[in-house]
Write an enzyme that holds these catalytic residues in place. Structure first.
Site, PDB file in Angstrom:
ATOM      1  N   THR A   1       0.542  -2.950   4.012  1.00  0.00           N
ATOM      2  CA  THR A   1       1.239  -4.151   4.492  1.00  0.00           C
ATOM      3  C   THR A   1       2.414  -3.775   5.384  1.00  0.00           C
ATOM      4  O   THR A   1       3.004  -2.724   5.201  1.00  0.00           O
ATOM      5  CB  THR A   1       1.828  -4.978   3.307  1.00  0.00           C
ATOM      6  OG1 THR A   1       0.797  -5.266   2.391  1.00  0.00           O
ATOM      7  CG2 THR A   1       2.495  -6.267   3.726  1.00  0.00           C
TER       8      THR A   1
ATOM      9  N   SER B   1      -3.906  -0.837   6.201  1.00  0.00           N
ATOM     10  CA  SER B   1      -3.400  -1.854   5.280  1.00  0.00           C
ATOM     11  C   SER B   1      -3.090  -3.168   5.985  1.00  0.00           C
ATOM     12  O   SER B   1      -2.605  -4.112   5.362  1.00  0.00           O
ATOM     13  CB  SER B   1      -2.137  -1.335   4.603  1.00  0.00           C
ATOM     14  OG  SER B   1      -1.105  -1.150   5.556  1.00  0.00           O
TER      15      SER B   1
ATOM     16  N   GLY C   1       1.137  -7.060  -5.011  1.00  0.00           N
ATOM     17  CA  GLY C   1       1.606  -8.431  -4.848  1.00  0.00           C
ATOM     18  C   GLY C   1       1.634  -9.240  -6.126  1.00  0.00           C
ATOM     19  O   GLY C   1       2.467 -10.140  -6.282  1.00  0.00           O
TER      20      GLY C   1
ATOM     21  N   THR D   1      -0.818  -8.423   6.269  1.00  0.00           N
ATOM     22  CA  THR D   1      -1.513  -7.446   5.415  1.00  0.00           C
ATOM     23  C   THR D   1      -3.009  -7.688   5.339  1.00  0.00           C
ATOM     24  O   THR D   1      -3.474  -8.812   5.581  1.00  0.00           O
ATOM     25  CB  THR D   1      -0.958  -7.540   3.973  1.00  0.00           C
ATOM     26  OG1 THR D   1      -1.471  -6.473   3.190  1.00  0.00           O
ATOM     27  CG2 THR D   1      -1.325  -8.844   3.299  1.00  0.00           C
TER      28      THR D   1
ATOM     29  N   THR E   1       6.332  -5.166   0.040  1.00  0.00           N
ATOM     30  CA  THR E   1       5.012  -4.542   0.140  1.00  0.00           C
ATOM     31  C   THR E   1       4.718  -3.924  -1.221  1.00  0.00           C
ATOM     32  O   THR E   1       5.639  -3.685  -2.005  1.00  0.00           O
ATOM     33  CB  THR E   1       4.961  -3.443   1.222  1.00  0.00           C
ATOM     34  OG1 THR E   1       5.908  -2.415   0.876  1.00  0.00           O
ATOM     35  CG2 THR E   1       5.297  -3.970   2.595  1.00  0.00           C
ATOM     36  N   GLY E   2       3.455  -3.650  -1.473  1.00  0.00           N
ATOM     37  CA  GLY E   2       3.080  -3.095  -2.778  1.00  0.00           C
ATOM     38  C   GLY E   2       2.313  -4.135  -3.576  1.00  0.00           C
ATOM     39  O   GLY E   2       1.860  -5.135  -3.027  1.00  0.00           O
TER      40      GLY E   2
ATOM     41  N   ARG F   1      -9.146 -13.236  -3.160  1.00  0.00           N
ATOM     42  CA  ARG F   1      -7.842 -12.897  -3.780  1.00  0.00           C
ATOM     43  C   ARG F   1      -6.736 -13.010  -2.727  1.00  0.00           C
ATOM     44  O   ARG F   1      -6.862 -12.493  -1.625  1.00  0.00           O
ATOM     45  CB  ARG F   1      -7.902 -11.476  -4.341  1.00  0.00           C
ATOM     46  CG  ARG F   1      -6.568 -10.964  -4.931  1.00  0.00           C
ATOM     47  CD  ARG F   1      -5.785 -10.166  -3.916  1.00  0.00           C
ATOM     48  NE  ARG F   1      -4.580  -9.551  -4.483  1.00  0.00           N
ATOM     49  CZ  ARG F   1      -3.623  -8.981  -3.767  1.00  0.00           C
ATOM     50  NH1 ARG F   1      -3.713  -8.938  -2.460  1.00  0.00           N
ATOM     51  NH2 ARG F   1      -2.584  -8.433  -4.341  1.00  0.00           N
ATOM     52  N   VAL F   2      -5.671 -13.688  -3.055  1.00  0.00           N
ATOM     53  CA  VAL F   2      -4.531 -13.786  -2.155  1.00  0.00           C
ATOM     54  C   VAL F   2      -3.351 -13.097  -2.821  1.00  0.00           C
ATOM     55  O   VAL F   2      -3.074 -13.333  -4.000  1.00  0.00           O
ATOM     56  CB  VAL F   2      -4.202 -15.264  -1.853  1.00  0.00           C
ATOM     57  CG1 VAL F   2      -2.914 -15.375  -1.063  1.00  0.00           C
ATOM     58  CG2 VAL F   2      -5.350 -15.907  -1.078  1.00  0.00           C
ATOM     59  N   GLY F   3      -2.669 -12.245  -2.081  1.00  0.00           N
ATOM     60  CA  GLY F   3      -1.528 -11.516  -2.641  1.00  0.00           C
ATOM     61  C   GLY F   3      -0.224 -12.257  -2.395  1.00  0.00           C
ATOM     62  O   GLY F   3      -0.195 -13.472  -2.159  1.00  0.00           O
TER      63      GLY F   3
HETATM   64  N1  ASP Z   1       1.540  -6.805  -1.094  1.00  0.00           N
HETATM   65  C1  ASP Z   1       0.191  -6.755  -0.611  1.00  0.00           C
HETATM   66  C2  ASP Z   1      -0.672  -7.600  -1.467  1.00  0.00           C
HETATM   67  O1  ASP Z   1      -0.500  -7.577  -2.684  1.00  0.00           O
HETATM   68  C3  ASP Z   1      -0.421  -5.416  -0.611  1.00  0.00           C
HETATM   69  C4  ASP Z   1       0.386  -4.280  -0.161  1.00  0.00           C
HETATM   70  O2  ASP Z   1       1.521  -4.404   0.207  1.00  0.00           O
HETATM   71  O3  ASP Z   1      -0.173  -3.223  -0.128  1.00  0.00           O
HETATM   72  O4  ASP Z   1      -1.574  -8.202  -0.950  1.00  0.00           O
END
Ligand code: ASP
Length: 365
Positions: A210, A70, A264, A228, A261-262, A238-240
């Site tokens: 991440t 990740s 975005g 990440t 994290t998670g 794509r930007v998170g």
């Molecule tokens: N937060 C990150 C994003 O959306 C991804 C992740 O944490 O897994 O790019």
């Protein structure tokens, strides 16, 4: 003109923030994949190093590790099979920030974000411009797609089917029927079974990952970093949330720091890290501040659990006085029928350990 009432509530928040006694202890927290990162950051804090140098050195371990799919090298790629990285940093003492997004071919994007902060008059560089900046500073360019990640991407691509179950990437309609596992073995005869099982799991359950890492030193200084490869199989470009100052990361030397994290997309809509720091400025504990941000995400879905169940998101918060929390929307994720509880990493001087996240909703195995 600012009303007396508004001015009073603003100054009440400032008073709440300045009433926070700075901790005199070194403390590092991170997402659950950061046990080693916290340990490295702590070594640097103990030797008197700067908080931002400490967290960037910490997350470099994940950026280099092909097994962390990740972050950095070995991160799962976008839908074209290209690894694109995002990162941000904030330095509490100087109140500065830097970030990079959609960077290809450079694994240490947290260092790159720090360099944007230190060596430019800008905050954020993206895509080709960020790569040119990295080249100018002598960063090594390399292919970040490992064989294992490439296999996972190919398996994902080949598992996409139309309503009739057809996919342009599989062999002809006339091929004999077979089970997914036998089909995969036939398509990739050289790949180890274990890699195929991993690739199938990643294709069916695109992971989030991440690393976010936050540090507070014995002088009460705070910094943070988030780095990440973003969501697996994302659209190119794509930007998170990770490189967005105020979403994936926010630090205010007067109050504390937060990161995420998670998924975005959900975080960007509530400016999560900034919301959490503001909540703490107004007197909330890190736990309350994170849960409030999660409630805002839930509210964006009308608290509809069937829709919320489809994703997860985690927040981490570290207050200037040394209070901290990890929090997630759900108590855990389900892997192979088992509930994997959400945790985060903490190092307060002795050794790194995992602690449970507080959560908003509970799912059962
Ligand atoms: N937060 C990150 C994003 O959306 C991804 C992740 O944490 O897994 O790019």
């Amino acid at each position: 003109m600012i009303s007396r009432r508004r001015w009073m509530s603003g100054s009440a928040a400032l008073a709440a923030a300045s009433a926070l006694q700075a901790s005199s202890k070194n403390l590092v927290i991170s997402s659950a994949n950061g046990l080693r990162a916290c340990a490295r950051a702590m070594e640097i804090l103990k030797s008197g190093g700067d908080t931002l140098d400490a967290v960037v050195a910490g997350v470099s371990i994940n950026e280099e590790d092909p097994e962390d799919d990740s972050v950095g090298y070995g991160g799962l790629p976008n839908e074209d099979g290209v690894v694109e990285l995002d990162a941000s940093v904030m330095h509490g003492p100087t109140r500065r920030a830097g970030s990079v997004a959609s960077v290809r071919g450079i694994k240490h994007v947290s260092k790159l974000a720090k360099l944007v902060m230190e060596q430019t008059d800008h905050i954020m560089l993206v895509g080709e411009g960020a790569v040119r900046f990295a080249r100018a500073y002598g960063f090594k360019e390399e292919n970040l797609l490992t064989e294992k990640s490439r296999l996972a991407w190919l398996v994902w691509k080949r598992s996409l089917r139309d309503a009739a179950g057809h996919n342009n990437w599989t062999d002809g309609l006339d091929a004999p029927p077979s089970k997914p596992s036998a089909e995969l073995k036939r398509m990739f005869p050289e790949a180890p079974e274990e890699w195929l099982a991993y690739a199938w799991d990643r294709a069916c359950n695109p992971p989030t990952g991440t690393i976010n890492c936050l540090a507070l030193n014995a002088k009460g200084e705070i910094s943070g970093v988030t780095t990440t490869s973003g969501l697996a199989w994302k659209l190119a470009g794509r930007v998170g949330d990770s490189p967005i100052i105020g979403a994936g990361l926010y630090v205010d030397q007067d109050v504390g720091a937060a990161g995420s994290t998670g998924r975005g997309e959900e975080n960007i809509r509530v400016a999560g890290a900034h919301t959490i720091v503001e909540n703490m400025r107004h007197g909330m504990t890190p736990k309350e501040a994170c849960l409030d941000a999660l409630k805002r995400i839930s509210r964006n879905y009308g608290d509809d659990l069937d829709r919320l169940r489809k994703f997860d998101i985690n927040f981490y918060a570290l207050r200037k006085d040394g209070l901290y929390a990890g929090a997630s929307l759900w108590n855990g994720g389900i892997r192979q029928g088992r509930l994997m509880p959400r945790q985060f990493a903490v190092h307060d001087g002795d050794k790194s350990r995992l602690e449970p996240c507080v959560f908003l909703y509970e799912r059962k195995a």
